[in-house]
Scaffold this motif. Structure first.
Motif, PDB file in Angstrom:
ATOM      1  N   VAL A  40     -22.125   0.672   1.333  1.00 24.96           N
ATOM      2  CA  VAL A  40     -23.083   0.043   1.913  1.00 24.96           C
ATOM      3  C   VAL A  40     -22.697  -1.423   2.519  1.00 24.96           C
ATOM      4  O   VAL A  40     -21.963  -2.063   1.723  1.00 24.96           O
ATOM      5  CB  VAL A  40     -24.378   0.007   1.011  1.00 24.96           C
ATOM      6  CG1 VAL A  40     -25.579  -0.883   1.689  1.00 24.96           C
ATOM      7  CG2 VAL A  40     -24.834   1.496   0.997  1.00 24.96           C
ATOM      8  N   GLY A  41     -23.154  -1.548   3.520  1.00 33.13           N
ATOM      9  CA  GLY A  41     -22.887  -3.184   4.173  1.00 33.13           C
ATOM     10  C   GLY A  41     -24.059  -3.826   3.835  1.00 33.13           C
ATOM     11  O   GLY A  41     -25.216  -3.831   4.131  1.00 33.13           O
ATOM     12  N   LEU A  42     -24.034  -4.861   2.654  1.00 34.15           N
ATOM     13  CA  LEU A  42     -24.965  -5.659   2.080  1.00 34.15           C
ATOM     14  C   LEU A  42     -25.113  -6.859   2.914  1.00 34.15           C
ATOM     15  O   LEU A  42     -24.074  -7.726   2.945  1.00 34.15           O
ATOM     16  CB  LEU A  42     -24.759  -6.063   0.600  1.00 34.15           C
ATOM     17  CG  LEU A  42     -25.832  -6.661  -0.257  1.00 34.15           C
ATOM     18  CD1 LEU A  42     -27.071  -5.671  -0.133  1.00 34.15           C
ATOM     19  CD2 LEU A  42     -25.275  -7.168  -1.491  1.00 34.15           C
ATOM     20  N   SER A  43     -26.138  -6.875   3.620  1.00 36.75           N
ATOM     21  CA  SER A  43     -26.230  -8.238   4.390  1.00 36.75           C
ATOM     22  C   SER A  43     -26.821  -9.353   3.498  1.00 36.75           C
ATOM     23  O   SER A  43     -27.929  -9.088   2.908  1.00 36.75           O
ATOM     24  CB  SER A  43     -27.272  -8.032   5.713  1.00 36.75           C
ATOM     25  OG  SER A  43     -28.241  -7.178   5.364  1.00 36.75           O
ATOM     26  N   THR A  75     -27.571 -18.933   7.521  1.00 31.40           N
ATOM     27  CA  THR A  75     -26.240 -18.367   7.717  1.00 31.40           C
ATOM     28  C   THR A  75     -26.528 -16.679   7.045  1.00 31.40           C
ATOM     29  O   THR A  75     -27.191 -16.517   6.323  1.00 31.40           O
ATOM     30  CB  THR A  75     -25.223 -18.941   6.647  1.00 31.40           C
ATOM     31  OG1 THR A  75     -25.123 -20.144   7.080  1.00 31.40           O
ATOM     32  CG2 THR A  75     -23.940 -18.002   6.789  1.00 31.40           C
ATOM     33  N   THR A  76     -25.853 -15.915   8.038  1.00 27.92           N
ATOM     34  CA  THR A  76     -25.889 -14.407   7.650  1.00 27.92           C
ATOM     35  C   THR A  76     -24.401 -13.876   7.414  1.00 27.92           C
ATOM     36  O   THR A  76     -23.523 -14.393   8.263  1.00 27.92           O
ATOM     37  CB  THR A  76     -26.337 -13.697   8.923  1.00 27.92           C
ATOM     38  OG1 THR A  76     -27.803 -14.340   9.262  1.00 27.92           O
ATOM     39  CG2 THR A  76     -26.654 -12.100   8.608  1.00 27.92           C
ATOM     40  N   ALA A  77     -24.237 -13.009   6.451  1.00 26.57           N
ATOM     41  CA  ALA A  77     -22.874 -12.673   6.317  1.00 26.57           C
ATOM     42  C   ALA A  77     -23.009 -11.205   5.599  1.00 26.57           C
ATOM     43  O   ALA A  77     -23.960 -10.898   5.270  1.00 26.57           O
ATOM     44  CB  ALA A  77     -22.082 -13.598   5.152  1.00 26.57           C
ATOM     45  N   LEU A  78     -21.805 -10.454   5.539  1.00 26.94           N
ATOM     46  CA  LEU A  78     -21.913  -9.067   5.139  1.00 26.94           C
ATOM     47  C   LEU A  78     -20.798  -8.638   4.023  1.00 26.94           C
ATOM     48  O   LEU A  78     -19.583  -9.249   4.048  1.00 26.94           O
ATOM     49  CB  LEU A  78     -21.539  -8.103   6.338  1.00 26.94           C
ATOM     50  CG  LEU A  78     -21.606  -6.690   6.135  1.00 26.94           C
ATOM     51  CD1 LEU A  78     -22.997  -6.353   6.191  1.00 26.94           C
ATOM     52  CD2 LEU A  78     -20.958  -6.086   7.305  1.00 26.94           C
ATOM     53  N   ALA A  79     -21.048  -8.221   3.017  1.00 33.72           N
ATOM     54  CA  ALA A  79     -20.309  -7.927   1.918  1.00 33.72           C
ATOM     55  C   ALA A  79     -20.351  -6.116   1.863  1.00 33.72           C
ATOM     56  O   ALA A  79     -21.236  -5.672   2.088  1.00 33.72           O
ATOM     57  CB  ALA A  79     -20.641  -8.298   0.487  1.00 33.72           C
ATOM     58  N   ILE A  80     -19.287  -5.616   1.797  1.00 36.41           N
ATOM     59  CA  ILE A  80     -19.041  -4.269   1.569  1.00 36.41           C
ATOM     60  C   ILE A  80     -19.318  -3.860  -0.099  1.00 36.41           C
ATOM     61  O   ILE A  80     -18.362  -4.273  -0.941  1.00 36.41           O
ATOM     62  CB  ILE A  80     -17.881  -3.573   2.100  1.00 36.41           C
ATOM     63  CG1 ILE A  80     -17.652  -3.974   3.622  1.00 36.41           C
ATOM     64  CG2 ILE A  80     -17.992  -2.153   1.885  1.00 36.41           C
ATOM     65  CD1 ILE A  80     -18.898  -3.667   4.582  1.00 36.41           C
ATOM     66  N   ILE A  81     -20.112  -3.131  -0.339  1.00 38.33           N
ATOM     67  CA  ILE A  81     -20.501  -2.613  -1.696  1.00 38.33           C
ATOM     68  C   ILE A  81     -20.425  -1.049  -1.833  1.00 38.33           C
ATOM     69  O   ILE A  81     -20.992  -0.446  -1.184  1.00 38.33           O
ATOM     70  CB  ILE A  81     -22.028  -3.292  -2.063  1.00 38.33           C
ATOM     71  CG1 ILE A  81     -22.126  -4.464  -1.804  1.00 38.33           C
ATOM     72  CG2 ILE A  81     -22.260  -2.810  -3.577  1.00 38.33           C
ATOM     73  CD1 ILE A  81     -21.490  -5.639  -2.558  1.00 38.33           C
ATOM     74  N   PRO A  82     -19.850  -0.758  -2.809  1.00 38.47           N
ATOM     75  CA  PRO A  82     -19.740   0.559  -3.216  1.00 38.47           C
ATOM     76  C   PRO A  82     -21.099   1.236  -3.267  1.00 38.47           C
ATOM     77  O   PRO A  82     -21.741   0.696  -4.174  1.00 38.47           O
ATOM     78  CB  PRO A  82     -18.703   0.766  -4.373  1.00 38.47           C
ATOM     79  CG  PRO A  82     -18.076  -0.235  -4.296  1.00 38.47           C
ATOM     80  CD  PRO A  82     -18.688  -1.375  -3.708  1.00 38.47           C
ATOM     81  N   VAL A  83     -21.455   2.494  -2.895  1.00 34.92           N
ATOM     82  CA  VAL A  83     -22.769   3.023  -3.123  1.00 34.92           C
ATOM     83  C   VAL A  83     -23.028   3.170  -4.666  1.00 34.92           C
ATOM     84  O   VAL A  83     -24.158   2.847  -5.209  1.00 34.92           O
ATOM     85  CB  VAL A  83     -22.935   4.251  -2.281  1.00 34.92           C
ATOM     86  CG1 VAL A  83     -24.202   4.942  -2.990  1.00 34.92           C
ATOM     87  CG2 VAL A  83     -23.017   4.179  -0.954  1.00 34.92           C
ATOM     88  N   ASP A  84     -21.951   3.484  -5.523  1.00 37.70           N
ATOM     89  CA  ASP A  84     -22.174   3.790  -6.944  1.00 37.70           C
ATOM     90  C   ASP A  84     -22.478   2.411  -7.664  1.00 37.70           C
ATOM     91  O   ASP A  84     -23.456   2.275  -8.560  1.00 37.70           O
ATOM     92  CB  ASP A  84     -20.903   4.383  -7.494  1.00 37.70           C
ATOM     93  CG  ASP A  84     -20.439   5.837  -7.195  1.00 37.70           C
ATOM     94  OD1 ASP A  84     -21.540   6.255  -6.532  1.00 37.70           O
ATOM     95  OD2 ASP A  84     -19.380   6.039  -7.284  1.00 37.70           O
ATOM     96  N   TYR A  85     -21.893   1.167  -7.318  1.00 41.36           N
ATOM     97  CA  TYR A  85     -22.339   0.100  -7.774  1.00 41.36           C
ATOM     98  C   TYR A  85     -23.655  -0.345  -7.344  1.00 41.36           C
ATOM     99  O   TYR A  85     -24.360  -0.863  -8.228  1.00 41.36           O
ATOM    100  CB  TYR A  85     -21.244  -1.093  -7.367  1.00 41.36           C
ATOM    101  CG  TYR A  85     -21.388  -2.372  -8.120  1.00 41.36           C
ATOM    102  CD1 TYR A  85     -20.982  -2.497  -9.209  1.00 41.36           C
ATOM    103  CD2 TYR A  85     -22.468  -3.416  -7.498  1.00 41.36           C
ATOM    104  CE1 TYR A  85     -21.175  -3.577  -9.797  1.00 41.36           C
ATOM    105  CE2 TYR A  85     -22.560  -4.634  -8.086  1.00 41.36           C
ATOM    106  CZ  TYR A  85     -22.093  -4.632  -9.355  1.00 41.36           C
ATOM    107  OH  TYR A  85     -22.305  -5.804 -10.278  1.00 41.36           O
ATOM    108  N   LEU A  86     -24.191  -0.009  -6.309  1.00 43.21           N
ATOM    109  CA  LEU A  86     -25.350  -0.383  -5.737  1.00 43.21           C
ATOM    110  C   LEU A  86     -26.482   0.226  -6.425  1.00 43.21           C
ATOM    111  O   LEU A  86     -27.494  -0.264  -6.556  1.00 43.21           O
ATOM    112  CB  LEU A  86     -25.422  -0.368  -4.122  1.00 43.21           C
ATOM    113  CG  LEU A  86     -26.714  -0.702  -3.516  1.00 43.21           C
ATOM    114  CD1 LEU A  86     -26.984  -2.298  -3.644  1.00 43.21           C
ATOM    115  CD2 LEU A  86     -26.919  -0.343  -1.853  1.00 43.21           C
TER     116      LEU A  86
END
Length: 175
Positions: free
Chosen positions: A70-73, A115-126
């Motif tokens: 998931v791209g976490l904004s 400021t806006t940024a994006l982190a990639i988080i594994p679905v399992d972790y989310l």
């Protein structure tokens, strides 16, 4: 009897139109048939800044092209900075996710910068994050500044990102 039927039909029509504001929106690309689902960003509690302008909000985007992530904004209010990473503390276990520096965008509205940024988080972790009852975050900037807070109030009330990200995870289970 007819009046009651008409009233019931009107109520049902209004309820059908009223969409849950936390409901993820999904679209299928006409280009490659990829499904993209996203939720709007909502704010969390910020512990180390006590002004309304110094907010931190989280949203999310999922795509069938990368179904395990998931791209976490991340929205960082009242600052023109670059976000370096976001760390989560789930029941004492801390995990940090880097932000691609190229995803940082600064927007200005008058004197205010966000400021806006994006982190990639594994679905399992989310999934772990939204199910935990003691979930905290820290957003770090490249200048070693940070904002930290909790996804739950002191009284145990979940913040809106917990609600929206849970809804996103529920939605993508069926994609």
């Amino acid at each position: 009897m007819k009046k009651i039927l008409v009233i019931c039909l009107l109520i049902l029509a209004v309820q059908a139109e009223a969409k849950n504001k936390y409901e993820p929106e999904c679209k299928v690309s006409g280009f490659n048939n990829e499904t993209i689902c996203f939720v709007k960003p909502y704010g969390t509690w910020v512990d180390n800044k006590k002004t309304a302008l110094s907010f931190v909000s989280f949203g999310g985007t999922w795509t069938s092209a990368a179904p395990k992530n998931v791209g976490l904004s991340i929205f960082y209010g009242d600052a023109a900075t670059n976000i370096k990473s976001v760390a989560f503390n789930i029941d004492g276990n801390i995990t940090e996710f880097n932000v691609d520096i190229l995803s940082n965008k600064v927007s200005r509205q008058g004197r205010l910068s966000n400021t806006t940024a994006l982190a990639i988080i594994p679905v399992d972790y989310l999934q772990q994050l939204v199910q935990a009852k003691n979930a905290k975050y820290r957003v770090l900037t490249i200048s070693d500044g940070y904002r930290e807070g909790s996804f739950y109030s002191v009284k145990g009330v979940a913040s809106e990102p917990i609600t929206t990200l849970k809804a996103l995870l529920d939605k993508i289970q069926y994609q």
